[in-house]
Write a protein that holds these residues in place. Sequence first.
Motif, short mmCIF file in Angstrom:
data_model
loop_
_atom_site.label_atom_id
_atom_site.label_comp_id
_atom_site.label_asym_id
_atom_site.label_seq_id
_atom_site.Cartn_x
_atom_site.Cartn_y
_atom_site.Cartn_z
N UNK A 261 0.82 -1.22 0.00
CA UNK A 261 0.00 0.00 0.00
C UNK A 261 0.85 1.27 0.00
N UNK A 262 2.13 1.14 0.34
CA UNK A 262 3.01 2.31 0.40
C UNK A 262 3.76 2.55 -0.91
N UNK A 263 3.53 1.70 -1.90
CA UNK A 263 4.28 1.76 -3.16
C UNK A 263 3.45 2.43 -4.25
N UNK A 264 4.05 3.40 -4.93
CA UNK A 264 3.42 3.99 -6.11
C UNK A 264 3.83 3.14 -7.30
N UNK A 265 2.95 2.26 -7.75
CA UNK A 265 3.30 1.27 -8.75
C UNK A 265 3.50 1.84 -10.14
N UNK A 266 3.25 3.14 -10.32
CA UNK A 266 3.54 3.76 -11.61
C UNK A 266 5.05 3.85 -11.82
N UNK A 267 5.78 3.95 -10.71
CA UNK A 267 7.20 4.25 -10.80
C UNK A 267 8.10 3.06 -10.51
N UNK A 268 7.62 1.86 -10.77
CA UNK A 268 8.49 0.69 -10.63
C UNK A 268 8.42 -0.17 -11.89
N UNK A 269 9.57 -0.67 -12.27
CA UNK A 269 9.68 -1.62 -13.38
C UNK A 269 9.71 -3.03 -12.83
N UNK A 270 10.34 -3.17 -11.67
CA UNK A 270 10.33 -4.45 -10.96
C UNK A 270 10.10 -4.16 -9.48
N UNK A 271 9.49 -5.11 -8.81
CA UNK A 271 9.28 -5.00 -7.37
C UNK A 271 10.45 -5.69 -6.68
N UNK A 272 11.23 -4.92 -5.93
CA UNK A 272 12.39 -5.50 -5.27
C UNK A 272 12.47 -5.08 -3.81
N UNK A 273 12.86 -6.00 -2.96
CA UNK A 273 13.03 -5.67 -1.55
C UNK A 273 14.07 -6.60 -0.93
N UNK A 274 14.67 -6.13 0.17
CA UNK A 274 15.74 -6.87 0.84
C UNK A 274 15.28 -7.36 2.20
N UNK A 275 15.55 -8.62 2.49
CA UNK A 275 15.38 -9.16 3.84
C UNK A 275 16.74 -8.99 4.53
N UNK A 276 16.84 -7.98 5.36
CA UNK A 276 18.12 -7.65 5.99
C UNK A 276 18.63 -8.79 6.85
N UNK A 277 17.73 -9.49 7.52
CA UNK A 277 18.13 -10.57 8.42
C UNK A 277 18.88 -11.69 7.70
N UNK A 278 18.48 -11.96 6.48
CA UNK A 278 19.09 -13.07 5.73
C UNK A 278 19.98 -12.60 4.58
N UNK A 279 20.08 -11.26 4.41
CA UNK A 279 20.87 -10.69 3.31
C UNK A 279 20.43 -11.25 1.96
N UNK A 280 19.10 -11.26 1.76
CA UNK A 280 18.57 -11.78 0.51
C UNK A 280 17.73 -10.71 -0.19
N UNK A 281 17.91 -10.66 -1.50
CA UNK A 281 17.13 -9.75 -2.33
C UNK A 281 16.06 -10.54 -3.05
N UNK A 282 14.83 -10.02 -3.03
CA UNK A 282 13.70 -10.64 -3.72
C UNK A 282 13.25 -9.71 -4.84
N UNK A 283 12.99 -10.29 -6.00
CA UNK A 283 12.55 -9.51 -7.15
C UNK A 283 11.32 -10.17 -7.76
N UNK A 284 10.32 -9.36 -8.07
CA UNK A 284 9.14 -9.83 -8.79
C UNK A 284 9.03 -9.00 -10.06
N UNK A 285 8.88 -9.69 -11.18
CA UNK A 285 8.85 -9.00 -12.48
C UNK A 285 7.72 -9.56 -13.34
N UNK A 286 6.93 -8.68 -13.97
CA UNK A 286 5.86 -9.14 -14.85
C UNK A 286 6.41 -9.44 -16.24
N UNK A 287 6.10 -10.63 -16.74
CA UNK A 287 6.64 -11.00 -18.05
C UNK A 287 5.62 -11.85 -18.81
#
Length: 215
Positions: A110-136
């Motif tokens: 709800x805090x994301x303005x989806x007009x301004x993203x090409x991919x959805x990406x976020x980091x889990x700091x605890x595990x040092x992992x990056x997650x990416x979701x991309x529409x294709x």
Amino acid sequence: MITTFIRNHQYNVIKKQSEFLLKTLRTVADRKVLETVRYRAGVNIMETFSSLTEDQKLMLGEIASIEKADDFQRYLNTMEPYMEPFPTITPKQIQKLFPKNKKLKIPDLSSIDFRYITYLGWIDIASNRLFIVYPYEGRFIGIEGRLMPIHKKGYCLFCNRHQELALFSVKTKPAGASIDNLSAISHYVCLDSQGCNHSITDTASLEKFILSVSK
């Protein structure tokens, strides 16, 4: 009814060309040079689209007649209603993309303005992992991998801007290999996915990487 046709990376091209043209107007007095830059800015914007209607061409082409800083901002503001947002996605859909991660921490959508993203990406700091979701091609692709900050600046694979980087490593299973023989594909990407989304002007490298690790 407004028909959206400008994706985030295309808007970034429009913004980048507008900023460059404004800078040129402020620093260059030679009219021939200015006209060349105007023409090139228009061409660069048009070339980022595979097809445009005549009305869309006219709207985008207005950059060639802009003279003042305020007019550049108004030009960019007129683009916003025509921006095509990232496809609607729910937390449940995201969870299904990462079935092995039972404790997946999903960002506040709800805090994301989806007009301004090409991919959805976020980091889990605890595990040092990056997650990416991309529409294709009508579906979502989810990838995850280890993110290792390198504490230096360089060029991001996705947006090609000079920024603070991290090494993003995604495990893959080569064709015919067993689960015990996984390999990893690694590239340097922005630590800041939001800033990356605000800078990306071409999806080719992003898509090539995502498709290479999602097979």
